[in-house]
Design an enzyme around this catalytic site. Sequence first.
Site, mmCIF file in Angstrom:
data_model
loop_
_atom_site.group_PDB
_atom_site.id
_atom_site.type_symbol
_atom_site.label_atom_id
_atom_site.label_comp_id
_atom_site.label_asym_id
_atom_site.label_seq_id
_atom_site.Cartn_x
_atom_site.Cartn_y
_atom_site.Cartn_z
ATOM 1 N N ASN A 93 0.829 -1.210 0.000
ATOM 2 C CA ASN A 93 0.000 0.000 0.000
ATOM 3 C C ASN A 93 0.863 1.261 0.000
ATOM 4 O O ASN A 93 0.362 2.358 -0.191
ATOM 5 C CB ASN A 93 -0.932 0.018 1.225
ATOM 6 C CG ASN A 93 -0.190 -0.158 2.522
ATOM 7 O OD1 ASN A 93 0.549 -1.124 2.691
ATOM 8 N ND2 ASN A 93 -0.352 0.760 3.440
ATOM 9 N N CYS B 187 -3.506 5.169 5.575
ATOM 10 C CA CYS B 187 -4.710 4.385 5.897
ATOM 11 C C CYS B 187 -4.743 4.163 7.382
ATOM 12 O O CYS B 187 -5.509 3.378 7.885
ATOM 13 C CB CYS B 187 -4.829 3.046 5.171
ATOM 14 S SG CYS B 187 -3.639 2.621 3.988
ATOM 15 N N THR C 70 -24.598 -9.576 13.564
ATOM 16 C CA THR C 70 -25.550 -9.448 12.454
ATOM 17 C C THR C 70 -24.839 -8.972 11.194
ATOM 18 O O THR C 70 -24.074 -8.010 11.228
ATOM 19 C CB THR C 70 -26.670 -8.457 12.846
ATOM 20 O OG1 THR C 70 -27.247 -8.934 14.059
ATOM 21 C CG2 THR C 70 -27.735 -8.352 11.767
ATOM 22 N N SER D 236 -10.922 -5.713 1.182
ATOM 23 C CA SER D 236 -11.696 -4.601 1.733
ATOM 24 C C SER D 236 -12.468 -3.905 0.614
ATOM 25 O O SER D 236 -11.918 -3.663 -0.463
ATOM 26 C CB SER D 236 -10.711 -3.628 2.384
ATOM 27 O OG SER D 236 -11.412 -2.582 2.986
ATOM 28 N N HIS E 179 -13.780 -0.793 0.560
ATOM 29 C CA HIS E 179 -13.672 0.659 0.350
ATOM 30 C C HIS E 179 -12.463 1.084 -0.479
ATOM 31 O O HIS E 179 -12.282 2.262 -0.764
ATOM 32 C CB HIS E 179 -13.754 1.427 1.684
ATOM 33 C CG HIS E 179 -12.559 1.312 2.578
ATOM 34 N ND1 HIS E 179 -11.637 2.318 2.700
ATOM 35 C CD2 HIS E 179 -12.151 0.333 3.409
ATOM 36 C CE1 HIS E 179 -10.713 1.962 3.584
ATOM 37 N NE2 HIS E 179 -11.011 0.753 4.021
HETATM 38 N N1 PLP Z 1 -4.137 -3.849 4.432
HETATM 39 C C1 PLP Z 1 -3.772 -2.963 3.492
HETATM 40 C C2 PLP Z 1 -2.665 -3.315 2.540
HETATM 41 C C3 PLP Z 1 -4.397 -1.723 3.399
HETATM 42 O O1 PLP Z 1 -4.022 -0.855 2.456
HETATM 43 C C4 PLP Z 1 -5.431 -1.428 4.305
HETATM 44 C C5 PLP Z 1 -6.054 -0.097 4.248
HETATM 45 O O2 PLP Z 1 -6.224 0.618 5.169
HETATM 46 C C6 PLP Z 1 -5.801 -2.395 5.270
HETATM 47 C C7 PLP Z 1 -5.117 -3.589 5.306
HETATM 48 C C8 PLP Z 1 -6.923 -2.151 6.252
HETATM 49 O O3 PLP Z 1 -8.166 -2.258 5.597
HETATM 50 P P1 PLP Z 1 -9.553 -1.869 6.297
HETATM 51 O O4 PLP Z 1 -9.639 -0.379 6.254
HETATM 52 O O5 PLP Z 1 -10.603 -2.524 5.471
HETATM 53 O O6 PLP Z 1 -9.530 -2.412 7.674
#
Ligand code: PLP
Length: 395
Positions: free
Chosen positions: A167, A343, A259, A221, A223
């Site tokens: 990321n 993130c 749920t 994920s 989003h």
């Molecule tokens: N792993 C990676 C490589 C990410 O880029 C992210 C983003 O935040 C996550 C895990 C965490 O994802 P989430 O926001 O769905 O918990």
Amino acid sequence: MASLYDFASLAEKSRKQSNMPMNLYFDNAATTPMSDKAMEAYIRTEREFFANPSSVHAEGIKAKKELERIRRSFASMLGVKEECLFFTSGATESIASVFSSLLFMQPGKAIISRIEHEAVASWLPVLSYHGWKTEEVKAKGGFVRPEDLASALTPDTKLAAVMAVSNVTGAIEDIEALVKTVREYEKTSKRKIFFFSDSVQALGKIPYSLSSLDIDGASFSAHKINGPRGIGLLYLKNPSAFRPLSSAGGQERGKRGGTENLPAIAGFEAALAEWLEDADTKRHRIQGMNAMLRETIASLDLPILSPENASPYILSFASPYPSEVFVRMLSDKGISASSGSACSNNAKGESEKIMQAMGIRSDNARNAVRLSFSNDTSEEDAGYLASAIKEICNG
Ligand code: PLP
């Protein structure tokens, strides 16, 4: 009367007509706006399937049927069996489910790469506290080499985790070769090693096939691909061996209590279907914008931190200023980008550490700016971004 969805587009229209500052969004690796299709699916499902899928009345049964229809749809999009898929609140929870289930085993060794997202890396101190041995494998140049993973493997190794796409820089790991290394080792040690790959930044963004990768678990994920926030997926090749975070309520076949967030699950399905439709053409278009921006950045003599063959959706470079200053300068021009990985609340510290593990010089890591794209990023916006970068750098 206008539908809920019409309100969303009306709001967008009025934002465009008003004098609100332009916002060109280049922080899609942090999160993406929900697509129209995902929003429609979300709203429709909330209305039509409002009942609790665990309820035994007709409305509950209808919601349960819809949930299982969506699971089958995911299974077919990902090329795996539906029994292997579990909906969670996001990748962080999917990862936590896997790592916390280790705590029910006799302690052994857990190996992760040095470039993992905090959602994975934060588990090492927990495992150590519970008597596990842990090791972080280096990733010079951003890539974990099979021989480095091989030399970390020991007879008591129970888990190895390497993310599919970074990321921070978009580096694509050779998961196939890494899994092969682990499977070869298992033949001599005669002990099973759980291979986990956090695949959040891979889904829809690089050619990625769960069915051809011999991995035991993966996290996804919604989003990051124009789906809703707070919904994710956990893939487990062999769910029977897995101990859930909570089995209260018995949902997700006893593997994830609570749920189910059915509208979000439906939004995730719509978003993924949209990303996978004509994915190569979409990726090719993003690659074109990425190449144009790489050229711009190189012409300014700024170091590009993403490897040549990285995911086209992420482009990191070292700006001439500390990253938060450059990001602020871009923001003043109506452009959203990110310093580091953004993130998490500790994004900068986390991504600097990861960049150092990749062998990126600390001054470049401090000045790193991440541009990240989505399928709705336009060439026009990318052109404006290129001019803004030039303007800032040329003073
Ligand atoms: N792993 C990676 C490589 C990410 O880029 C992210 C983003 O935040 C996550 C895990 C965490 O994802 P989430 O926001 O769905 O918990």
